[in-house]
Design a protein around this motif. Structure first.
Motif, PDB file in Angstrom:
ATOM      1  N   TYR A   1      48.303   7.417  51.531  1.00 31.10           N
ATOM      2  CA  TYR A   1      47.575   8.540  50.946  1.00 31.10           C
ATOM      3  C   TYR A   1      48.394   9.119  49.798  1.00 31.10           C
ATOM      4  CZ  TYR A   1      44.827   8.375  55.255  1.00 31.10           C
ATOM      5  OH  TYR A   1      44.019   7.967  56.288  1.00 31.10           O
ATOM      6  N   TYR A   2      47.688   9.506  48.739  1.00 33.40           N
ATOM      7  CA  TYR A   2      48.349  10.079  47.572  1.00 33.40           C
ATOM      8  C   TYR A   2      47.606  11.331  47.139  1.00 33.40           C
ATOM      9  CZ  TYR A   2      50.434   5.435  47.387  1.00 33.40           C
ATOM     10  OH  TYR A   2      51.090   4.272  47.706  1.00 33.40           O
ATOM     11  N   ILE A   3      48.367  12.369  46.788  1.00 34.19           N
ATOM     12  CA  ILE A   3      47.793  13.596  46.237  1.00 34.19           C
ATOM     13  C   ILE A   3      48.420  13.848  44.873  1.00 34.19           C
ATOM     14  CG2 ILE A   3      47.691  16.110  46.426  1.00 34.19           C
ATOM     15  CD1 ILE A   3      47.457  15.865  49.397  1.00 34.19           C
ATOM     16  N   ALA A   4      47.566  14.064  43.874  1.00 37.97           N
ATOM     17  CA  ALA A   4      48.005  14.460  42.539  1.00 37.97           C
ATOM     18  C   ALA A   4      47.713  15.939  42.350  1.00 37.97           C
ATOM     19  CB  ALA A   4      47.289  13.643  41.470  1.00 37.97           C
ATOM     20  N   THR A   5      48.655  16.668  41.774  1.00 40.22           N
ATOM     21  CA  THR A   5      48.471  18.101  41.542  1.00 40.22           C
ATOM     22  C   THR A   5      48.843  18.470  40.106  1.00 40.22           C
ATOM     23  OG1 THR A   5      50.695  18.548  42.419  1.00 40.22           O
ATOM     24  CG2 THR A   5      48.837  18.760  43.945  1.00 40.22           C
ATOM     25  N   SER A   6      48.348  19.621  39.678  1.00 40.36           N
ATOM     26  CA  SER A   6      48.584  20.116  38.321  1.00 40.36           C
ATOM     27  C   SER A   6      50.039  20.524  38.137  1.00 40.36           C
ATOM     28  CB  SER A   6      47.696  21.323  38.036  1.00 40.36           C
ATOM     29  OG  SER A   6      46.336  21.024  38.184  1.00 40.36           O
ATOM     30  N   THR A   7      50.544  20.342  36.906  1.00 38.20           N
ATOM     31  CA  THR A   7      51.903  20.768  36.573  1.00 38.20           C
ATOM     32  C   THR A   7      51.935  21.743  35.402  1.00 38.20           C
ATOM     33  OG1 THR A   7      52.049  18.644  35.435  1.00 38.20           O
ATOM     34  CG2 THR A   7      53.214  18.839  37.527  1.00 38.20           C
ATOM     35  N   PHE A   8      50.812  21.962  34.715  1.00 40.78           N
ATOM     36  CA  PHE A   8      50.730  22.913  33.603  1.00 40.78           C
ATOM     37  C   PHE A   8      51.818  22.612  32.567  1.00 40.78           C
ATOM     38  CE2 PHE A   8      47.983  24.469  36.753  1.00 40.78           C
ATOM     39  CZ  PHE A   8      46.994  25.167  36.083  1.00 40.78           C
ATOM     40  N   GLU A   9      52.658  23.586  32.175  1.00 46.45           N
ATOM     41  CA  GLU A   9      53.594  23.351  31.078  1.00 46.45           C
ATOM     42  C   GLU A   9      54.878  22.648  31.507  1.00 46.45           C
ATOM     43  OE1 GLU A   9      54.337  27.829  32.082  1.00 46.45           O
ATOM     44  OE2 GLU A   9      52.708  26.369  32.214  1.00 46.45           O
ATOM     45  N   TRP A  10      55.023  22.336  32.797  1.00 45.91           N
ATOM     46  CA  TRP A  10      56.236  21.695  33.291  1.00 45.91           C
ATOM     47  C   TRP A  10      56.179  20.183  33.079  1.00 45.91           C
ATOM     48  CZ3 TRP A  10      60.497  24.340  34.733  1.00 45.91           C
ATOM     49  CH2 TRP A  10      60.349  25.706  34.921  1.00 45.91           C
TER      50      TRP A  10
ATOM     51  N   VAL B   1      52.045  15.942  36.004  1.00 45.07           N
ATOM     52  CA  VAL B   1      51.350  15.575  37.243  1.00 45.07           C
ATOM     53  C   VAL B   1      52.347  15.203  38.342  1.00 45.07           C
ATOM     54  CG1 VAL B   1      49.664  14.085  38.385  1.00 45.07           C
ATOM     55  CG2 VAL B   1      49.308  14.749  35.996  1.00 45.07           C
ATOM     56  N   GLN B   2      52.299  15.931  39.430  1.00 43.05           N
ATOM     57  CA  GLN B   2      53.068  15.568  40.625  1.00 43.05           C
ATOM     58  C   GLN B   2      52.199  14.685  41.513  1.00 43.05           C
ATOM     59  OE1 GLN B   2      56.730  18.000  41.309  1.00 43.05           O
ATOM     60  NE2 GLN B   2      55.201  18.923  42.630  1.00 43.05           N
ATOM     61  N   ILE B   3      52.773  13.576  42.003  1.00 45.45           N
ATOM     62  CA  ILE B   3      52.078  12.728  42.972  1.00 45.45           C
ATOM     63  C   ILE B   3      52.935  12.626  44.222  1.00 45.45           C
ATOM     64  CG2 ILE B   3      51.146  10.446  43.482  1.00 45.45           C
ATOM     65  CD1 ILE B   3      50.434  10.120  40.573  1.00 45.45           C
ATOM     66  N   HIS B   4      52.345  13.066  45.334  1.00 44.01           N
ATOM     67  CA  HIS B   4      52.986  12.979  46.640  1.00 44.01           C
ATOM     68  C   HIS B   4      52.348  11.856  47.458  1.00 44.01           C
ATOM     69  CE1 HIS B   4      54.373  17.057  45.620  1.00 44.01           C
ATOM     70  NE2 HIS B   4      55.273  16.921  46.576  1.00 44.01           N
ATOM     71  N   HIS B   5      53.119  11.309  48.393  1.00 43.84           N
ATOM     72  CA  HIS B   5      52.684  10.178  49.225  1.00 43.84           C
ATOM     73  C   HIS B   5      52.819  10.544  50.703  1.00 43.84           C
ATOM     74  CE1 HIS B   5      54.076   6.361  51.399  1.00 43.84           C
ATOM     75  NE2 HIS B   5      52.780   6.193  51.185  1.00 43.84           N
ATOM     76  N   SER B   6      51.874  10.057  51.514  1.00 41.53           N
ATOM     77  CA  SER B   6      51.916  10.275  52.957  1.00 41.53           C
ATOM     78  C   SER B   6      51.323   9.075  53.684  1.00 41.53           C
ATOM     79  CB  SER B   6      51.123  11.541  53.340  1.00 41.53           C
ATOM     80  OG  SER B   6      51.118  11.743  54.737  1.00 41.53           O
ATOM     81  N   LYS B   7      51.720   8.938  54.931  1.00 37.30           N
ATOM     82  CA  LYS B   7      51.122   7.942  55.820  1.00 37.30           C
ATOM     83  C   LYS B   7      50.271   8.584  56.912  1.00 37.30           C
ATOM     84  CE  LYS B   7      53.087   3.840  54.678  1.00 37.30           C
ATOM     85  NZ  LYS B   7      52.347   2.566  54.484  1.00 37.30           N
TER      86      LYS B   7
END
Length: 535
Positions: A29-38, A42-48
Motif C-alpha cells: 500500500y502506498y499513500i501520497a500526500t501534499s508537500t506544498f512549498e517543501w 510529494v511524500q510517499i509512504h509504504h505499508s503492508k
C-alpha cells in the motif's frame, strides 16, 4: 495465515501529511500526500498492513519536475493523486503559483515510474483550469483526467465543479471535450475528485466544506462516466463538523482502497486541535477509517454515522512494523536523511553540503527567513504535541547580517529562531528572532532585553522543547549545564489557524537548522548532529 485484526490509531501519518491518495499494488500500500512549498515534492509512504507506515520517497526531486522558487507560502504541491496501471505508477500533481485573492495559478502535471522509488519521468503538462488533479484508469483501457474548476469571476461560485477530460497516454495530452460532471452539494467548496468503478457504477468521491472544521468527504455515482451523478443519501461519508468534541477534526479530502480480501478503507485528511483551541500545530494529517458497502450500493463508515473514529479496526492482514526513525542524526553519510526537507529550490547544493566538513551538515547562509527563493533551512515535521530537539552548531559571524541556529518554523509569518549572531561592541552573541503571526508585515519581535555574550569561538549546543503549549529555548557551551534563554513562547501560534487568519495556511510546524547571510557572502554554519524526540 494472517493474524487477528489489529486496532489502528489515528493519525496514521502524523505531522504535516495532508490530502492523502492511496493505492494498492499486490500486497503493498502506498499513500501520497501534499508537500506544498517543501522540497522535494510529494511524500510517499509504504505499508503492508495499513497500520505501520514508512516514508520511502519524494519523487519530485529535480528541476525538470519541480521548481518552486518564488512560490508563496502554502503554494506549491497540492493534492497529488497516486495510481497504478499498465505496469507503471502514475502521479498527478498541481504546482500552485498563486492562491490569494480572486485568482489561482494552478499548473497540473503527470509523472510515471516503473517502481515506487523511480526513476520518475519528466513531467507531462495537462492543464491549469483548477487544482486537485487525479487520473482514473477505466476498465476499457481509457484514461480520464479530473480536477476542480476555479472560477475567478465576481459573483460566480469559485469552486465551479469537477472537470472531466480524456487523457491520451500515447500523445501525452488531454483530448476531447471538457465536461463539468459534478457541481457539488449545498456544502460547497467542491474539490479533491477521485473516480472508481463498482458493479457498473462510477463513483465520484470529492472533498467539500473547505479544509477547516466543516470539511467533509462527499460521494456521488452515475452509470455513465460523464454523469449525471446522484448524491449519496447522507451526502457525505465522513465529516466531523457535527461532532466538535471529536479528537479527529477537519475530516475530509479522502480516497478509498480495497484490501486483498475485499475490505474497504478510506484514508482522509484530519487535524488534531488542542483541547479548547482550534489550532492544529501538526497541520493537516492523514487518518484511516474502515468502511462497508451497503445493499443499496453506497459506501458508509463501518462504525455507522458520519463521525471519524480515533481508533479503527484494522484489516485481516499480518502485522508488518518497520524500524523506527532514529532519534539522532549525525550527518555521517553522503545524503541528507529522508526525514528532512528544505524549501522551494531544486538546487540544494546552494543551500547545504554533507561533504565540505565530514560528519556535519554545512548550511550556506543565503536569503532572509521567509524568502520565497533561497532560504537555507533544513527541517523536519513536528509529529506530536510535545517534543524535544537538540543540535550543535559551529558558526563565526562577522557582521549583523549573518545568523545561524535552531528554528521552530511554520512559515514566513510564524517562527521562533534561536541564533548565533554578531553585535557591535560584543562580537559573537546569542539572540532570538520571533515572528508570532504578524501578517502581512512579517516584522520581527525582540524577545530578549539584550543578547547573550558568547566565547569568540567554539560550537554552541541548542535545544528547543514544546510542552503544554509552551515553547522554550536552551543553550550551553562545552562542559556547561543547559541554560534557559528567552520567555516561554506560545507554540500553538505555529499552526494553520494562526498568521493569516483561520485556515489560510495549509502546512504544519517544522523544527530545524537555519543559516542566513543577507550580506551575500554565503557564510557557512556547521551542524554536528540533530536529535528529535517526542515527549
Amino acid at each position: 495465515m494472517s493474524n487477528a485484526p489489529q486496532k489502528i490509531r489515528n493519525p496514521i501519518l502524523p505531522g504535516f501529511n495532508p490530502d492523502p491518495s492511496i493505492c494498492r499494488v499486490g500486497d503493498d500500500y502506498y499513500i501520497a500526500t501534499s508537500t506544498f512549498e517543501w522540497y522535494p515534492g510529494v511524500q510517499i509512504h509504504h505499508s503492508k498492513d495499513l497500520k505501520n507506515w514508512r516514508l520511502v520517497t519524494r519523487p519530485l526531486n529535480r528541476p525538470e519536475q519541480l521548481d518552486m522558487r518564488g512560490n508563496p507560502d502554502s503554494c506549491g504541491i497540492w493534492a497529488p493523486c497516486l495510481t497504478y496501471a499498465d505496469g507503471l505508477f502514475w502521479l498527478v500533481y498541481t504546482d500552485v503559483k498563486r492562491y490569494d485573492g480572486s485568482f489561482k495559478d494552478t499548473h497540473n502535471y503527470i509523472v510515471t515510474a516503473p517502481e515506487i522509488d523511480g526513476p520518475w519521468s519528466d513531467p507531462v503538462y495537462t492543464n491549469s483550469s483548477g487544482f486537485d488533479p487525479s487520473l482514473y484508469h477505466d476498465d476499457d483501457g481509457r484514461k480520464w483526467h479530473l480536477n476542480m474548476i476555479w472560477d475567478h469571476r465576481v459573483g460566480y461560485n469559485s469552486f465551479a465543479g469537477i472537470a472531466l477530460q480524456e487523457f491520451d497516454p500515447v500523445a501525452n495530452k488531454l483530448t476531447g471535450p471538457i465536461r463539468n460532471i459534478f457541481e457539488g452539494t449545498p456544502l460547497g467548496l467542491t474539490e479533491g475528485p477521485h473516480l472508481y468503478k463498482r458493479d457498473g457504477w462510477y463513483y465520484l468521491l470529492t472533498a467539500e466544506g473547505g479544509t477547516a472544521y466543516t470539511h467533509a468527504v462527499t460521494l456521488a455515482r452515475s452509470r455513465r462516466i460523464e454523469g449525471p451523478y446522484e448524491v449519496h443519501p447522507e451526502e457525505h461519508v465522513v465529516t466531523a463538523r457535527f461532532d466538535p468534541d471529536n479528537p479527529v477534526q477537519r475530516a475530509g479530502h479522502g480516497d478509498i482502497v480495497e484490501t486483498q480480501s475485499g475490505e474497504t478503507y478510506l484514508v482522509h485528511l484530519m487535524g488534531r486541535p488542542r483541547l479548547g483551541q482550534n489550532r492544529c500545530q501538526m497541520g493537516r494529517e492523514t487518518a484511516i477509517q474502515k468502511c462497508v458497502w451497503g445493499e443499496d450500493g453506497w459506501l458508509r463508515l463501518a462504525a455507522g454515522g458520519l463521525a471519524p473514529e480515533e481508533e479503527v479496526t484494522g484489516p485481516d492482514l499480518p502485522s508488518h512494523p518497520f524500524a523506527e526513525e532514529p532519534v539522532r542524526h549525525d550527518f555521517d553519510g553522503p545524503e541528507l536523511p529522508l526525514v528532512f526537507q528544505w524549501l522551494r529550490t531544486p538546487y540544494p547544493e546552494r543551500l547545504f553540503s554533507l561533504r565540505e566538513r565530514p560528519g556535519h551538515l554545512r548550511l550556506y547562509g543565503r536569503e532572509s527567513i521567509g524568502s520565497f527563493f533561497e532560504q537555507s533551512l533544513v527541517a523536519r515535521r513536528q509529529t506530536a504535541y510535545n517534543y524535544e530537539v537538540e543540535t550543535l552548531v559551529d558558526f563565526l559571524p562577522e557582521n549583523a547580517q549573518q545568523t545561524a541556529g535552531l528554528i521552530a518554523y511554520y512559515g514566513r509569518y510564524q517562527f521562533y529562531y534561536l541564533a548565533i549572531a554578531w553585535r557591535e561592541g560584543m562580537g559573537r552573541v546569542l539572540t532570538i528572532h520571533a515572528c508570532p503571526g504578524d501578517y502581512p508585515g512579517a516584522f520581527l519581535t525582540a524577545p530578549l532585553d539584550a543578547p547573550v555574550s558568547l566565547a569568540e569561538i567554539g560550537p554552541v549546543a541548542m535545544k528547543v522543547t514544546v510542552e503544554d503549549m509552551a515553547l522554550r529555548f536552551w543553550y550551553r557551551m562545552d562542559g556547561e549545564d543547559w541554560q534557559r534563554i528567552g520567555p516561554a513562547f506560545d507554540a500553538t501560534l505555529l499552526a494553520d489557524e494562526s498568521g493569516r487568519g483561520a485556515h489560510a495556511n495549509f502546512t504544519g510546524a517544522f523544527v530545524g537548522m537555519h543559516a542566513m547571510d543577507v550580506s551575500g557572502q554565503a557564510l557557512p554554519a556547521d551542524f554536528d548532529y540533530f536529535s528529535y524526540r517526542n515527549l
